[in-house]
Design a protein around this motif. Structure first.
Motif, mmCIF file in Angstrom:
data_model
loop_
_atom_site.group_PDB
_atom_site.id
_atom_site.type_symbol
_atom_site.label_atom_id
_atom_site.label_comp_id
_atom_site.label_asym_id
_atom_site.label_seq_id
_atom_site.Cartn_x
_atom_site.Cartn_y
_atom_site.Cartn_z
ATOM 1 N N PHE A 12 41.433 75.600 55.627
ATOM 2 C CA PHE A 12 41.617 75.550 54.175
ATOM 3 C C PHE A 12 41.149 76.852 53.534
ATOM 4 C CE2 PHE A 12 39.683 74.909 50.017
ATOM 5 C CZ PHE A 12 40.787 74.466 49.297
ATOM 6 N N LEU A 13 39.969 77.304 53.897
ATOM 7 C CA LEU A 13 39.426 78.529 53.316
ATOM 8 C C LEU A 13 40.306 79.735 53.631
ATOM 9 C CD1 LEU A 13 35.623 78.016 54.004
ATOM 10 C CD2 LEU A 13 36.807 77.820 51.823
ATOM 11 N N ALA A 14 40.793 79.825 54.838
ATOM 12 C CA ALA A 14 41.643 80.952 55.229
ATOM 13 C C ALA A 14 42.969 80.938 54.472
ATOM 14 C CB ALA A 14 41.889 80.914 56.734
ATOM 15 N N ASP A 15 43.502 79.762 54.211
ATOM 16 C CA ASP A 15 44.796 79.648 53.533
ATOM 17 C C ASP A 15 44.703 79.705 52.022
ATOM 18 O OD1 ASP A 15 46.032 79.371 55.974
ATOM 19 O OD2 ASP A 15 46.182 77.188 55.856
ATOM 20 N N GLN A 16 43.649 79.184 51.438
ATOM 21 C CA GLN A 16 43.612 78.956 50.000
ATOM 22 C C GLN A 16 42.608 79.796 49.219
ATOM 23 O OE1 GLN A 16 45.951 77.115 48.574
ATOM 24 N NE2 GLN A 16 46.768 76.840 50.630
ATOM 25 N N VAL A 17 41.713 80.480 49.888
ATOM 26 C CA VAL A 17 40.700 81.280 49.193
ATOM 27 C C VAL A 17 41.004 82.754 49.443
ATOM 28 C CG1 VAL A 17 38.240 81.794 49.002
ATOM 29 C CG2 VAL A 17 38.988 79.444 49.380
ATOM 30 N N LEU A 18 41.068 83.523 48.360
ATOM 31 C CA LEU A 18 41.460 84.928 48.430
ATOM 32 C C LEU A 18 40.336 85.846 47.980
ATOM 33 C CD1 LEU A 18 44.922 84.533 46.662
ATOM 34 C CD2 LEU A 18 44.499 84.635 49.119
ATOM 35 N N THR A 19 40.282 87.009 48.587
ATOM 36 C CA THR A 19 39.353 88.045 48.154
ATOM 37 C C THR A 19 40.005 88.874 47.055
ATOM 38 O OG1 THR A 19 40.175 89.660 49.737
ATOM 39 C CG2 THR A 19 38.369 88.221 50.478
ATOM 40 N N THR A 20 39.232 89.735 46.436
ATOM 41 C CA THR A 20 39.771 90.607 45.397
ATOM 42 C C THR A 20 40.896 91.473 45.949
ATOM 43 O OG1 THR A 20 37.622 90.638 44.282
ATOM 44 C CG2 THR A 20 39.175 92.383 43.692
ATOM 45 N N ALA A 21 40.728 92.008 47.143
ATOM 46 C CA ALA A 21 41.763 92.865 47.742
ATOM 47 C C ALA A 21 43.066 92.091 47.947
ATOM 48 C CB ALA A 21 41.269 93.439 49.064
#
Length: 85
Positions: A12-21
């Motif tokens: 979930f975190l890899a798919d749905q959470v994004l960094t600023t870059a």
């Protein structure tokens, strides 16, 4: 939201959470524009520390609005793209 196991959470975190870059790449904006969008309330962080994290859904919902504004206020971008072809 409940997760079955640790792997489910990591996915979930890899798919749905994004960094600023990642947000910069998806929206095609600079870091300064992301800061401006956050100050205006158009983009919310889910973690606001030295590393800022964003939900993919929020970014994807914002993208069409920014593209419309870009087309309206930067028509020369489209002309340059057509000239490159």
């Amino acid at each position: 939201m409940k997760f079955k196991d640790r792997e489910d959470l990591v996915r979930f975190l890899a798919d749905q959470v994004l960094t600023t870059a990642e947000v910069m790449e998806i929206l095609g904006v600079t870091r300064q524009n992301i800061t401006r969008l956050m100050k205006k309330g158009d983009l919310r962080t889910i973690k606001d520390a030295s590393v800022k994290l964003f939900l993919r859904q929020d970014v994807e919902e914002l993208k069409p609005r920014l593209e419309k504004l870009r087309a309206q206020y930067r028509p020369y971008d489209k002309k340059e793209e057509e000239g490159d072809k």
